[in-house]
Design a protein around this motif. Structure first.
Motif, PDB file in Angstrom:
ATOM      1  N   LYS A  14      27.820 -75.860 -16.158  1.00 41.61           N
ATOM      2  CA  LYS A  14      27.621 -76.922 -15.161  1.00 41.61           C
ATOM      3  C   LYS A  14      27.478 -76.328 -13.764  1.00 41.61           C
ATOM      4  O   LYS A  14      26.687 -76.810 -12.952  1.00 41.61           O
ATOM      5  N   LYS A  15      28.232 -75.277 -13.468  1.00 33.59           N
ATOM      6  CA  LYS A  15      28.222 -74.685 -12.129  1.00 33.59           C
ATOM      7  C   LYS A  15      26.907 -73.966 -11.825  1.00 33.59           C
ATOM      8  O   LYS A  15      26.471 -73.919 -10.679  1.00 33.59           O
ATOM      9  N   VAL A  16      26.278 -73.365 -12.855  1.00 36.03           N
ATOM     10  CA  VAL A  16      25.099 -72.536 -12.601  1.00 36.03           C
ATOM     11  C   VAL A  16      23.778 -73.250 -12.842  1.00 36.03           C
ATOM     12  O   VAL A  16      22.712 -72.678 -12.577  1.00 36.03           O
ATOM     13  N   GLN A  17      23.818 -74.462 -13.337  1.00 37.42           N
ATOM     14  CA  GLN A  17      22.579 -75.181 -13.629  1.00 37.42           C
ATOM     15  C   GLN A  17      21.693 -75.265 -12.388  1.00 37.42           C
ATOM     16  O   GLN A  17      22.159 -75.543 -11.289  1.00 37.42           O
ATOM     17  N   ASN A  18      20.413 -75.014 -12.582  1.00 34.95           N
ATOM     18  CA  ASN A  18      19.396 -75.125 -11.531  1.00 34.95           C
ATOM     19  C   ASN A  18      19.557 -74.108 -10.402  1.00 34.95           C
ATOM     20  O   ASN A  18      18.940 -74.255  -9.346  1.00 34.95           O
ATOM     21  N   THR A  19      20.372 -73.084 -10.592  1.00 32.24           N
ATOM     22  CA  THR A  19      20.505 -72.052  -9.568  1.00 32.24           C
ATOM     23  C   THR A  19      19.327 -71.089  -9.650  1.00 32.24           C
ATOM     24  O   THR A  19      18.652 -70.968 -10.670  1.00 32.24           O
ATOM     25  N   SER A  20      19.104 -70.367  -8.546  1.00 30.77           N
ATOM     26  CA  SER A  20      18.004 -69.397  -8.528  1.00 30.77           C
ATOM     27  C   SER A  20      18.247 -68.275  -9.519  1.00 30.77           C
ATOM     28  O   SER A  20      17.297 -67.708 -10.073  1.00 30.77           O
TER      29      SER A  20
END
Length: 388
Positions: free
Chosen positions: A303-309
């Motif tokens: 959940k924390k890293v979703q859609n991160t670069s």
């Protein structure tokens, strides 16, 4: 010949002669030659012994022998150890240490069921603590069990997380960030950058009071994997220029200017076996503070890293790996012990990809010689590059 009891005082752990090592390789070829012929397998092992990782004592061939006084010794079983560079971090301090990788454990069928392999591994576990370290100690040794968890656990090697995710090989790249190839000439610079990042991250994570360890992802290790791959490619696919067209890995630049890269290796299996030809991701590196996580993948982590670069960058690397796998005739791409970032990148490409927990093969196992208990040790970057 009457076989000795496993408690016989005439059983000794010795460093094998060249003749004994060659005989062991002949005996174990059925297990490990893969798609190679016996003759090619023996040539490959000879080539690998000339590499920086293995030459000049880097590889030690161990044998358990039966040798009564004034008698010729009989080899009962054998294995190998490789001297490896590693890092240990505790209380914010990072140390360069010696570790050992154990491989090629083999007992000929005629000597099985007598307890010899167990005796050998118990002796190896003890010997490696002081092996090739001067007046000090090795900090740990590792191995990758293909016979489950119980046998090596009983001799001190504790099973650590051993899982992987897979992606299918693909003939075309999908949408995503553009990547460039990583070749063997890039190893030195990239490994130096990787090690600098790794030291900083180990220093930070070890302030919690736990001990963090990592095998050093260095040029010597990558060249060993490369040599194995190159030899098989030449033997089986010398007329196919596409096999190695995908390079040794891939790199991508993120929107914020930081880079991400990975290395991979191609493994061709025995055509008579069901195991697929696999392109293995050896190592994934992401620059930038806060971009990358070391721990095992978790629901909260995803959940924390979703859609991160970082996730977008790693997914681009994996797409390049899928294409390279297709070009080499591989069936799949495999990533060991994914973090939340790497698992999120996989799921961006294949939402149905599931994590496989290995229970029998390639069980990553660690024997801790350092201070404290192995239960307080985190094996960081437990990726395929550490396999031996």
């Amino acid at each position: 010949m009457e076989l000795p009891h496993k408690d016989s005082p005439n059983l000794h752990l010795v460093v094998a002669t060249q003749e004994e090592l060659l005989q062991q390789q002949n005996d174990n070829s059925g297990e490990w030659k893969g798609a190679l012929s016996l003759e090619a397998y023996l040539r490959r092992e000879e080539v690998l012994l000339q590499l920086d990782l293995t030459k000049d004592g880097g590889l030690t061939p161990w044998m358990l022998v039966h040798q009564p006084p004034n008698a010729v010794r009989t080899v009962l079983c054998g294995c190998e150890s490789l001297k490896k560079k590693a890092l240990v971090a505790k209380d914010g301090k990072v140390r360069d240490v010696v570790a050992h990788g154990v491989a090629s454990v083999f007992c000929p069928p005629k000597y099985r069921g007598k307890g010899y392999a167990g005796v050998m591994m118990s002796k190896v576990a003890q010997r490696l603590q002081k092996w090739q370290v001067g007046d000090g100690n090795a900090e740990f040794s590792i191995l990758f069990s293909d016979i489950g968890k119980e046998f090596y656990t009983a001799r001190g090697w504790q099973p650590f997380p051993s899982c992987h995710v897979s992606l299918p090989a693909k003939a075309e790249l999908g949408e995503g960030l553009a990547t460039s190839k990583v070749e063997s000439g890039d190893y030195e610079e990239l490994c130096a950058d990787d090690q600098q990042l790794l030291r900083k991250r180990l220093q930070a994570m070890s302030s919690s009071g736990r001990t963090a360890v990592a095998l050093l992802p260095d040029v010597t290790t990558l060249h060993w994997h490369q040599a194995r791959e190159d030899f098989v490619a030449r033997e089986l696919h010398s007329g196919n220029a596409n096999v190695m067209a995908g390079g040794r890995g891939a790199m991508v630049k993120m929107d914020d200017g930081f880079r991400a890269w990975c290395y991979w290796t191609r493994v061709w299996t025995n055509p008579q076996e069901e195991a697929p030809n696999t392109l293995h991701i050896l190592r994934v590196v992401v620059e930038g503070e806060g971009h990358y996580d070391f721990g095992p993948a978790s629901e909260d982590g995803l959940k924390k890293v979703q859609n991160t670069s970082a996730v977008k960058a790693v997914s681009a690397l994996f797409q390049a790996a899928q294409l390279a796998a297709h070009q080499a005739g591989m069936n799949e791409v495999q990533i060991w012990n994914p973090t939340s970032t790497t698992l999120a990148a996989v799921k961006l490409l294949d939402a149905n990809s599931a994590t496989v927990e290995r229970e029998k093969e390639s069980i990553t196992s660690l024997l801790w010689y350092g201070e404290g208990s192995w239960e307080d040790v985190d094996w960081v970057c437990n990726e395929k590059y550490g396999w031996c």
